[in-house]
Design an enzyme around this catalytic site. Structure first.
Site, PDB file in Angstrom:
ATOM      1  N   GLY A   2      -5.505 -58.609 -31.796  1.00 49.88           N
ATOM      2  CA  GLY A   2      -4.400 -59.222 -32.301  1.00 49.88           C
ATOM      3  C   GLY A   2      -3.756 -58.854 -33.554  1.00 49.88           C
ATOM      4  O   GLY A   2      -3.205 -59.844 -34.230  1.00 49.88           O
ATOM      5  N   LYS A   3      -4.292 -57.587 -34.115  1.00 44.84           N
ATOM      6  CA  LYS A   3      -3.594 -57.259 -35.473  1.00 44.84           C
ATOM      7  C   LYS A   3      -2.123 -57.194 -35.311  1.00 44.84           C
ATOM      8  O   LYS A   3      -1.448 -57.729 -36.337  1.00 44.84           O
ATOM      9  CB  LYS A   3      -4.387 -55.857 -35.775  1.00 44.84           C
ATOM     10  CG  LYS A   3      -5.610 -56.120 -35.945  1.00 44.84           C
ATOM     11  CD  LYS A   3      -6.534 -54.967 -36.292  1.00 44.84           C
ATOM     12  CE  LYS A   3      -6.605 -53.844 -35.280  1.00 44.84           C
ATOM     13  NZ  LYS A   3      -7.303 -54.036 -33.987  1.00 44.84           N
ATOM     14  N   GLY A  10     -10.109 -54.780 -37.615  1.00 45.21           N
ATOM     15  CA  GLY A  10     -11.140 -55.421 -36.450  1.00 45.21           C
ATOM     16  C   GLY A  10     -11.096 -54.442 -35.255  1.00 45.21           C
ATOM     17  O   GLY A  10     -10.233 -53.265 -35.203  1.00 45.21           O
ATOM     18  N   GLY A  33      -7.696 -54.879 -29.705  1.00 45.08           N
ATOM     19  CA  GLY A  33      -7.306 -55.991 -28.710  1.00 45.08           C
ATOM     20  C   GLY A  33      -7.673 -57.183 -29.475  1.00 45.08           C
ATOM     21  O   GLY A  33      -7.597 -58.231 -28.732  1.00 45.08           O
ATOM     22  N   GLU A  50     -32.076 -57.452  -9.346  1.00 48.83           N
ATOM     23  CA  GLU A  50     -31.134 -58.429  -9.900  1.00 48.83           C
ATOM     24  C   GLU A  50     -31.896 -59.674 -10.153  1.00 48.83           C
ATOM     25  O   GLU A  50     -31.960 -60.378 -10.942  1.00 48.83           O
ATOM     26  CB  GLU A  50     -30.038 -58.736  -9.197  1.00 48.83           C
ATOM     27  CG  GLU A  50     -29.025 -57.547  -8.928  1.00 48.83           C
ATOM     28  CD  GLU A  50     -28.563 -57.053 -10.355  1.00 48.83           C
ATOM     29  OE1 GLU A  50     -28.517 -57.714 -11.616  1.00 48.83           O
ATOM     30  OE2 GLU A  50     -28.436 -55.767 -10.536  1.00 48.83           O
TER      31      GLU A  50
END
Length: 633
Positions: A226-227, A221, A224, A443
């Site tokens: 969470g492995k 994955g 960041g 914008e």
């Protein structure tokens, strides 16, 4: 820990080198005759010639070293000479007296001179080398264990010692401090790994039916997600030892050292089975082997040893190898076959529900006011990883402290989202009134084009406050729900929204600025993906013309077509982007009055909410836009 050990070893080696240099410096001072390079050596006959001509001013005879030193000239012209192996000349003293030469002679004790010479030249340096090596060897053995082999050649320059030991960090299961309840937003990954936990807890149930535990599981994955946290949670749930090491720690200068570390790692794992062996960034040593001449023998030997060890250990003991990578396409096929890494566990970016659960999990450690809407924050952060969301909560807590509050508010979290996505507000950048006006129209152009579309991504915030990321302003859109499929029309609408800023500049000022650089890049990327990967081009149809590289690291695509086709692809991409620009120009032209009104309001307030924007846009004053109707599903 590993870095501390490495620094200690490097410091000891530096100490040894400094000691050697100091020894030779001492020798040079005490025995200048051995190192002096400013004295010219001449023959004895040349010496006699200089005496006869009256050039010699001073002579020193050293019978111990069989050497004559003499000087010529005075002041700046003074020079020193030496001659060796002079004959037994009885007339020399008389010649020197006749020429009024100042001379002297030294007759040292030859035995003491020899011992002093040997001590200074060889004894002290060797003593310092082996003494420093002994200290280095002692410290390494103390750090790496009593069973670490001794180092060679004084400990500083050998290839033995602790170089063959892995720097693995062992943690007992519960001491990881992590279980599955500490992991949010990865329900599918936890479910896939729960079976490994069950085997480690109750191996007899699986042995009774003849099932074997997977030898390894590969966690794949983006960064960041969470492995590493999941790997620790497996060990924490099963309450077994957890061995953690990074793939880069196997990379060594000397051939065979990496393979030795792999052997040592699995030796330790066998002794502590059942256990979890976690290799982070496994692509460092597991890259695909090829037949080219430019290969890395050390890396391939390390990979081969890893393959052998995974084949060799008895998985009935309960040894499970977990690997983590964000580059699965680069791994060797032998590493991915059944019997080694049996399972591939995707650890993807969290969806809407996952982001909300991650925010709630991290908010549990922070004092917050009642009624914080985590769902709204989750909708504002599509594509954010678990690490990003954790950072947002932390930034919100830091902001609350800066503002003198004891609890985090909804405003703190909302502002932290902007900080993580676009950076801090840049107070040092002050726009001129004209630049501020241009940014406001830019914008507002994005916002109006986005709002007039089918409303799936309504505007939640518009700001023209410069940020540290370099953005002079941004328009934030919020997903109402999670979508997994995108139609060709929706992609075209996204391109139109990205073109809205540049279109507003052209429409109002008749010129363009550099402010649309990021918009152009993103619009072009979407258009190119439509043509080369998604089969959404009428000219090329359903044909893949490119391959995605490093999909988890944000890598682009690489064309797999002829040069002629690539030229046609460029033309098609330009046509799609131009179509989006024309769509944006048409929308803004039809809503020109609202463009002026909202831009002026934004220029005055600098930041407005999505609710304020929609109130002005939809106000029934004869200029409200006609919104596109979303087709029935």
């Amino acid at each position: 820990m590993q870095m501390d050990d490495k620094k200690k070893r490097q410091s000891m080696i530096v100490y040894v080198i400094v000691a050697i240099v100091a020894a030779f410096a001492i020798r040079s001072v005490l025995y200048p005759s051995l190192t002096s390079g400013a004295i010219e050596e001449v023959s004895y006959s040349d010496f006699l010639g200089k005496v006869d001509s009256g050039e010699v001013k001073q002579v020193q005879l050293d019978t111990g070293a069989s050497q004559i030193r003499f000087t010529t000239g005075d002041g700046d012209s003074k020079k020193t000479y030496k001659t060796t192996q002079f004959p037994n000349d009885d007339d020399l003293v008389k010649k020197l007296q006749d020429k009024h030469v100042d001379f002297s002679a030294t007759i040292p004790d030859q035995n003491s001179n020899l011992w002093l010479y040997m001590l200074i030249s060889y004894g002290i340096p060797l003593l310092l080398i082996f003494g420093g090596g002994w200290l280095l060897n002692r410290r390494l053995r103390k750090q790496m264990g009593d069973d670490a082999p001794s180092m060679n050649f004084g400990g500083g320059f050998g290839m033995g010692g602790g170089l063959g030991r892995s720097n693995v960090r062992e943690v007992k299961g519960k001491e990881t401090g992590v279980t599955f309840k500490d992991v949010a937003g990865q329900d599918e990954a936890k479910e896939s790994l729960a079976e490994i936990v069950s085997f480690l807890e109750h191996p007899e149930k699986y042995a009774a039916i003849g099932a074997r535990c997977p030898r390894g599981a590969l966690l794949v994955g983006p960064p960041g997600t969470g492995k590493t946290l999941l790997a620790k949670a497996v060990a924490g749930e099963a309450n077994v030892p957890f061995f953690q090491i990074s793939g880069s720690e196997f990379v060594e200068m000397f051939v065979g050292r990496g393979a030795a570390k792999v052997r040592d790692l699995f030796k330790q794992a066998n002794e502590k089975a059942p256990c979890i062996v976690f290799i982070d960034e496994i692509d460092t040593i597991g890259k695909r082997r090829d037949t080219s001449l430019n290969t890395n023998d050390e890396r391939e030997q390390t990979l081969n040893q890893l393959l052998t060890e995974m084949d060799g250990f008895d998985n009935h003991k309960g040894i499970v190898v977990l690997g983590a990578t964000n580059r699965p396409e680069s791994l060797d096929v032998a590493l991915l076959r059944p019997g080694r890494f049996d399972r591939r566990v995707p650890v993807e970016l969290p969806d809407l529900a996952g982001r909300e659960s991650i925010l709630k999990l991290h908010a549990g450690d922070v004092k917050m006011v009642e009624g914080v809407d985590f769902g709204a924050i989750a909708r504002q952060t599509p594509g954010a990883s678990g690490a990003d969301l954790a950072n947002m909560i932390n930034e919100a807590a830091l902001r609350a402290v800066r503002c003198g509050r004891s609890r985090v508010t909804q405003e703190d979290i909302t502002e932290s989202v902007d900080v993580v996505i676009a950076g801090e507000k840049k107070k040092s950048t002050v726009l001129s009134e004209h630049e501020k006006e241009v940014v406001a129209y830019h914008e507002t152009g994005h916002a109006i084009v986005a709002a007039v579309q089918n409303g799936r991504r309504p505007v939640s915030k518009i700001t023209i406050v410069p940020r540290t990321s370099g953005a002079l302003g941004f328009t934030m859109q919020t997903e109402e729900d999670e979508r997994y499929l995108t139609t060709r029309e929706e992609y075209k609408e996204q391109i139109a929204v990205l073109c809205g800023g540049r279109a507003a500049e052209e429409l109002i000022f008749g010129q363009v600025t550099s402010g649309a650089a990021n918009d152009i890049e993103r619009a072009t990327k979407i258009a190119r993906a439509m043509v080369t990967q998604l089969g959404m081009s009428e000219r090329f149809g359903m044909v893949a013309l490119g391959e995605t590289r490093n999909r988890y690291l944000g890598g682009g695509s690489e064309l797999t077509c002829s040069d002629e086709t690539a030229t046609q692809i460029d033309a098609e991409v330009r046509a799609i982007v131009e179509e989006g620009r024309q769509m944006a120009m048409k929308t803004l032209t039809e809503n020109r009055f609202k463009l002026h009104e909202i831009a002026h309001y934004l220029q005055k307030k600098e930041t407005i909410t999505g609710e304020e924007f929609m109130n002005i846009l939809t106000r029934d004053d004869g200029f409200a836009p006609k919104f596109k109707q979303e087709p029935a599903e």
